[in-house]
Scaffold this motif. Structure first.
Motif, PDB file in Angstrom:
ATOM      1  N   UNK A 190      17.242  -0.932 -12.103  1.00 45.22           N
ATOM      2  CA  UNK A 190      16.930  -1.026 -10.677  1.00 45.22           C
ATOM      3  C   UNK A 190      17.060   0.366 -10.082  1.00 45.22           C
ATOM      4  N   UNK A 191      16.027   0.779  -9.367  1.00 47.12           N
ATOM      5  CA  UNK A 191      16.026   2.078  -8.698  1.00 47.12           C
ATOM      6  C   UNK A 191      15.709   1.834  -7.230  1.00 47.12           C
ATOM      7  N   UNK A 192      16.499   2.445  -6.339  1.00 45.33           N
ATOM      8  CA  UNK A 192      16.233   2.318  -4.910  1.00 45.33           C
ATOM      9  C   UNK A 192      15.834   3.670  -4.341  1.00 45.33           C
ATOM     10  N   UNK A 193      14.980   3.622  -3.345  1.00 48.80           N
ATOM     11  CA  UNK A 193      14.562   4.825  -2.632  1.00 48.80           C
ATOM     12  C   UNK A 193      14.596   4.534  -1.142  1.00 48.80           C
ATOM     13  N   UNK A 194      14.812   5.572  -0.350  1.00 49.36           N
ATOM     14  CA  UNK A 194      14.768   5.430   1.092  1.00 49.36           C
ATOM     15  C   UNK A 194      15.931   4.625   1.640  1.00 49.36           C
ATOM     16  N   UNK A 195      15.927   4.455   2.936  1.00 44.32           N
ATOM     17  CA  UNK A 195      16.963   3.680   3.603  1.00 44.32           C
ATOM     18  C   UNK A 195      16.334   2.877   4.721  1.00 44.32           C
ATOM     19  N   UNK A 201       6.134  11.771  -0.681  1.00 45.61           N
ATOM     20  CA  UNK A 201       6.307  13.215  -0.537  1.00 45.61           C
ATOM     21  C   UNK A 201       5.690  13.941  -1.728  1.00 45.61           C
ATOM     22  N   UNK A 202       5.879  13.368  -2.934  1.00 47.40           N
ATOM     23  CA  UNK A 202       5.349  13.966  -4.158  1.00 47.40           C
ATOM     24  C   UNK A 202       5.000  12.841  -5.143  1.00 47.40           C
ATOM     25  N   UNK A 203       3.841  12.174  -4.946  1.00 49.19           N
ATOM     26  CA  UNK A 203       3.486  11.037  -5.806  1.00 49.19           C
ATOM     27  C   UNK A 203       3.476  11.367  -7.300  1.00 49.19           C
ATOM     28  N   UNK A 204       2.919  12.507  -7.681  1.00 52.12           N
ATOM     29  CA  UNK A 204       2.853  12.867  -9.102  1.00 52.12           C
ATOM     30  C   UNK A 204       4.252  13.127  -9.650  1.00 52.12           C
ATOM     31  N   UNK A 205       5.096  13.792  -8.876  1.00 51.01           N
ATOM     32  CA  UNK A 205       6.467  14.050  -9.315  1.00 51.01           C
ATOM     33  C   UNK A 205       7.273  12.775  -9.459  1.00 51.01           C
ATOM     34  N   UNK A 206       7.090  11.847  -8.528  1.00 50.68           N
ATOM     35  CA  UNK A 206       7.795  10.574  -8.614  1.00 50.68           C
ATOM     36  C   UNK A 206       7.322   9.775  -9.824  1.00 50.68           C
ATOM     37  N   UNK A 207       6.009   9.771 -10.072  1.00 50.82           N
ATOM     38  CA  UNK A 207       5.484   9.098 -11.258  1.00 50.82           C
ATOM     39  C   UNK A 207       6.060   9.691 -12.527  1.00 50.82           C
ATOM     40  N   UNK A 208       6.212  11.012 -12.545  1.00 44.76           N
ATOM     41  CA  UNK A 208       6.806  11.683 -13.722  1.00 44.76           C
ATOM     42  C   UNK A 208       8.252  11.223 -13.926  1.00 44.76           C
ATOM     43  N   UNK A 242       0.818  -1.214   0.000  1.00 47.58           N
ATOM     44  CA  UNK A 242       0.000   0.000   0.000  1.00 47.58           C
ATOM     45  C   UNK A 242       0.850   1.261   0.000  1.00 47.58           C
ATOM     46  N   UNK A 243       2.136   1.161   0.378  1.00 47.35           N
ATOM     47  CA  UNK A 243       2.990   2.349   0.375  1.00 47.35           C
ATOM     48  C   UNK A 243       3.144   2.932  -1.036  1.00 47.35           C
ATOM     49  N   UNK A 244       2.856   2.137  -2.056  1.00 52.47           N
ATOM     50  CA  UNK A 244       3.000   2.587  -3.445  1.00 52.47           C
ATOM     51  C   UNK A 244       1.692   3.118  -4.035  1.00 52.47           C
ATOM     52  N   UNK A 245       0.572   2.965  -3.379  1.00 54.33           N
ATOM     53  CA  UNK A 245      -0.719   3.326  -3.949  1.00 54.33           C
ATOM     54  C   UNK A 245      -0.813   4.777  -4.413  1.00 54.33           C
ATOM     55  N   UNK A 246      -0.424   5.775  -3.611  1.00 53.71           N
ATOM     56  CA  UNK A 246      -0.576   7.161  -4.093  1.00 53.71           C
ATOM     57  C   UNK A 246       0.205   7.435  -5.374  1.00 53.71           C
ATOM     58  N   UNK A 247       1.431   6.939  -5.449  1.00 47.21           N
ATOM     59  CA  UNK A 247       2.248   7.179  -6.638  1.00 47.21           C
ATOM     60  C   UNK A 247       1.715   6.390  -7.830  1.00 47.21           C
ATOM     61  N   UNK A 248       1.374   5.126  -7.631  1.00 41.88           N
ATOM     62  CA  UNK A 248       0.909   4.287  -8.742  1.00 41.88           C
ATOM     63  C   UNK A 248      -0.387   4.832  -9.337  1.00 41.88           C
TER      64      UNK A 248
END
Length: 191
Positions: free
Chosen positions: A121-126, A178-185, A43-49
């Motif tokens: 492969x893209x990583x985010x967070x720690x 933090x910015x779902x639309x920006x991350x999707x872009x 569910x952590x991905x729902x806003x961005x997806x």
């Protein structure tokens, strides 16, 4: 007027003992597999997806013992990479996926990429607790870890850092919240 984002559908793969539950947005386009860190869920991905356009197919998977996926006594990264590969194959995505991994899931994404066809492969967070100051209030519910001592035992062999060949996006713990639309872009530029 913006086009409506693809609708999310939920599915499961595997037997009751090794079941993986996942959500899918879209039916065609560049596949993006979204992997959450330990103690979180898909569910952590729902806003961005929900911000993705029709030219991306997103798949957010609950790792074993998280969300609705079956718990395992031991989560061997090689076995899980194989299970993820079988899931990707079953989805008939037709192209190598981009893997987006949060925190500890970077270990799995790198192992997957070493063995199976992967676009990037893209990583985010720690790893570890993360401040939510930069996450808008409405999205904070998706960034609350659920502590379960059994997970620490099951995932004891996992590393906490991604291998150096991955692309790391942002120093914040949750740039996709933090910015779902920006991350999707940003995902649209990774093709």
């Amino acid at each position: 007027m913006h086009p409506r984002p693809p609708r999310r559908t939920s599915h499961s793969y595997g037997t009751p003992r090794d079941r993986l539950v996942y959500d899918r947005w879209g039916r065609s386009g560049r596949p993006v597999v979204l992997l959450h860190g330990l103690h979180y869920d898909r569910t952590m991905w729902w806003p961005m997806a929900a911000e993705l356009a029709d030219d991306i197919t997103a798949v957010a998977v609950d790792l074993p013992g998280h969300g609705e996926s079956a718990a395992r006594d031991h989560c061997d990264v090689d076995d899980l990479a194989h299970d993820l590969a079988m899931l990707v194959h079953r989805l008939d995505l037709r192209r190598a996926p981009i893997l987006i991994a949060h925190a500890e899931a970077a270990y799995l994404s790198e192992r997957f990429a070493a063995r199976y066809s992967t676009q990037r492969v893209v990583t985010v967070g720690s790893a570890g607790p993360a401040p939510l100051d930069d996450v808008p209030e409405v999205y904070r519910q998706f960034a609350v870890p659920r502590r379960d001592p059994a997970l620490a035992t099951a995932y004891r062999d996992w590393l906490t850092e991604a291998l150096p060949r991955s692309t790391h996006l942002g120093a914040e713990a949750f740039p996709h919240l933090r910015d779902p639309a920006g991350f999707a872009a940003i995902l649209h530029t990774l093709r």
